[in-house]
Each structure stands twice: as structure tokens, then as C-alpha cells.
Design a protein around this motif. Structure first.
Motif, PDB file in Angstrom:
ATOM      1  N   SER A 273     -58.072  10.774   5.669  1.00  0.00           N
ATOM      2  CA  SER A 273     -58.123   9.081   5.531  1.00  0.00           C
ATOM      3  C   SER A 273     -56.922   8.490   6.083  1.00  0.00           C
ATOM      4  N   TYR A 274     -55.836   9.159   6.545  1.00  0.00           N
ATOM      5  CA  TYR A 274     -54.712   8.387   7.293  1.00  0.00           C
ATOM      6  C   TYR A 274     -54.358   9.176   8.614  1.00  0.00           C
ATOM      7  N   TYR A 275     -53.239   8.781   9.250  1.00  0.00           N
ATOM      8  CA  TYR A 275     -52.878   9.511  10.332  1.00  0.00           C
ATOM      9  C   TYR A 275     -51.311   9.176  10.237  1.00  0.00           C
TER      10      TYR A 275
ATOM     11  N   PRO B 120     -54.180  14.769   5.826  1.00  0.00           N
ATOM     12  CA  PRO B 120     -54.265  15.643   6.996  1.00  0.00           C
ATOM     13  C   PRO B 120     -53.615  17.108   6.763  1.00  0.00           C
ATOM     14  N   SER B 121     -54.030  17.846   7.264  1.00  0.00           N
ATOM     15  CA  SER B 121     -53.481  19.444   7.042  1.00  0.00           C
ATOM     16  C   SER B 121     -51.955  19.521   7.543  1.00  0.00           C
ATOM     17  N   GLN B 122     -51.666  18.876   8.525  1.00  0.00           N
ATOM     18  CA  GLN B 122     -50.239  19.009   9.022  1.00  0.00           C
ATOM     19  C   GLN B 122     -49.438  17.540   9.291  1.00  0.00           C
TER      20      GLN B 122
END
Length: 321
Positions: free
Chosen positions: A145-147, A269-271
């Protein structure tokens, strides 16, 4: 159900804008609302009446159970010190919260977006800013949903006291060497490096009077911090008119993002990793200057031995990766 995260609402002399944003805040009924109002400008006829009207909008518009704190100023501090002192006052009272100005109209999803991320990254000190803005023109970055970004858009945003305590309004601690190291972390290109270094070093006491957000971006960079940007725009700037101080020109209108709000389901995010493609797009489409100007600035700055050393070091590093 009332909204638990404190909100700071910064207002001045635009009653119609204030009314629209306050109505949106009213829909989520925050438990804690801080309102900071700058004072009228003595040289502007009618300012006092408009400022009083704005304060009346606030006083009449808060009709839900809520702890309200106000900072109503008699004198005008301007577009630089005004917001800074308001935000500092806010974080003197709370550990984390959301900041909205009177021309930033949020979608209702903006509020839970900020609240959840303030909680998730509360103790992750490298995360310093949560924005409600997306200027990617429909390009989705990643599957979340975001970065994460080097850029801290602030038309509706949130942060923590731990981050704001590092803020330096007067930019008294600019160090090209420290910035060069930070720019490596962000993967800035040569053009980005010199654009931002030249902007920051060219500020003086006069230009700093009316701005505060460049200093906030610098604060984040100097501490190798990151910003969170949503994958869909959550806040629209409604302040592009003759009453605006910095956003009168039609050329800036496209920056206000998607005018029709879209709901989101928050996925993480996964990381924690900067999206370099997104940041490059942001720089090229929002900030970049044309090559002739860039070359003149670059050549002038390279005459400074310290900046030259930082530049050579950064260039060597970029080649290595």
C-alpha cells in the motif's frame, strides 16, 4: 468511534478552506485536536477580519466530544516560523500525531493510514515521516500500500516527536560531507546530489523566513531517515488560488494529485528499502532543473574544495555499485 491519534490543524486567514478541512476532520471525530492560528499581517488590509472569521469557524465547528488545545497568535510569524512553532508546540504535548494545513483536504482513509503506520514504525527510528501524498501519476510502486522514499511530501503528513526533535530551522549544521554520505544511502544521481546541495547551501536568513519544509527534508537526510509514501494519493491540495502564498501559479496545479479519492486496504512491504525508480521519477517530474542551469550550479560549486572532495567520493561510490 472516535479517532485516537492527535491531530494538529494549522490555519491562518482562509475561512472557506478551513471550513472544508475541518468538516473532513469532524467526520472522524478525533479525541485530541490542536489548532494553531497565525496572526494577521499588519500590512494586509482585511487580514484581521479573515483571521477572526477563521477562528470563529474553528470555535463553532468543533461540536463533538474532544480535547481541544489552541494556539491563537496576535502577531504574524509567517509561512516559515509559524508552522514550525505550531508543530513544535504540538510535539511538546504529544509523542506522535498528524499534521494538516488549511488547504490540505484528506480522504477519510488518510487518517487510519497514518495511525497504523505511526504505530507500526513507532520504534523504527530510521522511519521519520509518513506522507499522504503520491505524485507518481498512477504508477504503482511494488505490491504494498506504500513504499519508502527519500522525499518527504507534506500536504498532509504524520511523524513522531523523536523525529521532529532533530529539526533545524536555520540550517546551521549543513555539512557537505555528511550529506554526501547520506546521498549514497538514497542512491541519488549526480544531478540530484548537486541540485539539493546547491539549494540547501544557497539558503540565507532572508529566504528561510518563508519556508520550513526544505529544512525538514534536510533533517531527514542528515539523519539518513526515510519517508513513507502511499501508492495512491490520499490528500488533495485545495489552495491553488489568489490567496495562496507559494501556490498561486497554474503550473503547479498538476501536483495536487488524483482528484477522485480511492479507498485502500493497507498492505505492508516485506522489507524497508527505498524505491529508487519512484524517487527518480519524483525528482525528474517535480524538482529537476534544466541542464544549462544545472551545469552552471555544478561548475560553480565544484570550485569549493570540500564540495569537490564530497562529489568525487560520491561519484567513485556510485561507479562501484
Amino acid at each position: 468511534m472516535a479517532f485516537a491519534t492527535p491531530i494538529l490543524f494549522i490555519v491562518f486567514n482562509r475561512p472557506n478552506h478551513t471550513r472544508k478541512v475541518l468538516e473532513r476532520i469532524r467526520e472522524i471525530k478525533p479525541n485530541f485536536l490542536f489548532v494553531a492560528a497565525d496572526g494577521p499581517r499588519r500590512s494586509h488590509v482585511g487580514d484581521a477580519d479573515k483571521c477572526n472569521e477563521v477562528r470563529e469557524v474553528i470555535n463553532r465547528g468543533i461540536d463533538w466530544p474532544c480535547q481541544v488545545k489552541t494556539q491563537y497568535r496576535d502577531e504574524n510569524l509567517g509561512c516559515g516560523k509559524g508552522p514550525v512553532q505550531a508543530i513544535t508546540w504540538f510535539f511538546d504535548n504529544v509523542e506522535e500525531g498528524i499534521i494538516l494545513e488549511d488547504d490540505c483536504l484528506p480522504d477519510l482513509t488518510f487518517f487510519p493510514f497514518c495511525e497504523e503506520l505511526l504505530s507500526v514504525y513507532r520504534h523504527q527510528t530510521s522511519i521519520m515521516h509518513v506522507s499522504g501524498n503520491n505524485f507518481q501519476n498512477g504508477i504503482v510502486r511494488g505490491s504494498a500500500s506504500y513504499y519508502f522514499s527519500a522525499y518527504s511530501h507534506n500536504w498532509g503528513w504524520a511523524t513522531w516527536r523523536r523525529s521532529w526533535q532533530k529539526y533545524n530551522f536555520h540550517l546551521t549544521d549543513i555539512d557537505p560531507l555528511i550529506l554526501a554520505e547520506s546521498f549514497k544511502v538514497y542512491g541519488f544521481t549526480e544531478k540530484e546530489h548537486f541540485y539539493w546541495l546547491s539549494n540547501l547551501e544557497n539558503f540565507n536568513k532572508q529566504t528561510l523566513v518563508d519556508i520550513w519544509d526544505y529544512q525538514w527534508g534536510y533533517t531527514i537526510w542528515r539523519n539518513s531517515g526515510l519517508s513513507i509514501l502511499p501508492n495512491t494519493n490520499l490528500v488533495v491540495n485545495i489552495g491553488f488560488d489568489s490567496e495562496a502564498t507559494h501556490t498561486k501559479e497554474v503550473i503547479f496545479k498538476w501536483r495536487s494529485g488524483n482528484q477522485s479519492f480511492r479507498k485502500i486496504e493497507l498492505q505492508h512491504p516485506s522489507q524497508i528499502q527505498i524505491d529508487s525508480k519512484a524517487d527518480r521519477y519524483t525528482f525528474n517530474n517535480l524538482f529537476s532543473r534544466r541542464d544549462p542551469i544545472f551545469r552552471r550550479v555544478k561548475n560553480k560549486m565544484l570550485l569549493n574544495p570540500l564540495i569537490r572532495w564530497a562529489y568525487d567520493k560520491t561519484k567513485t561510490f556510485n561507479k562501484a555499485i
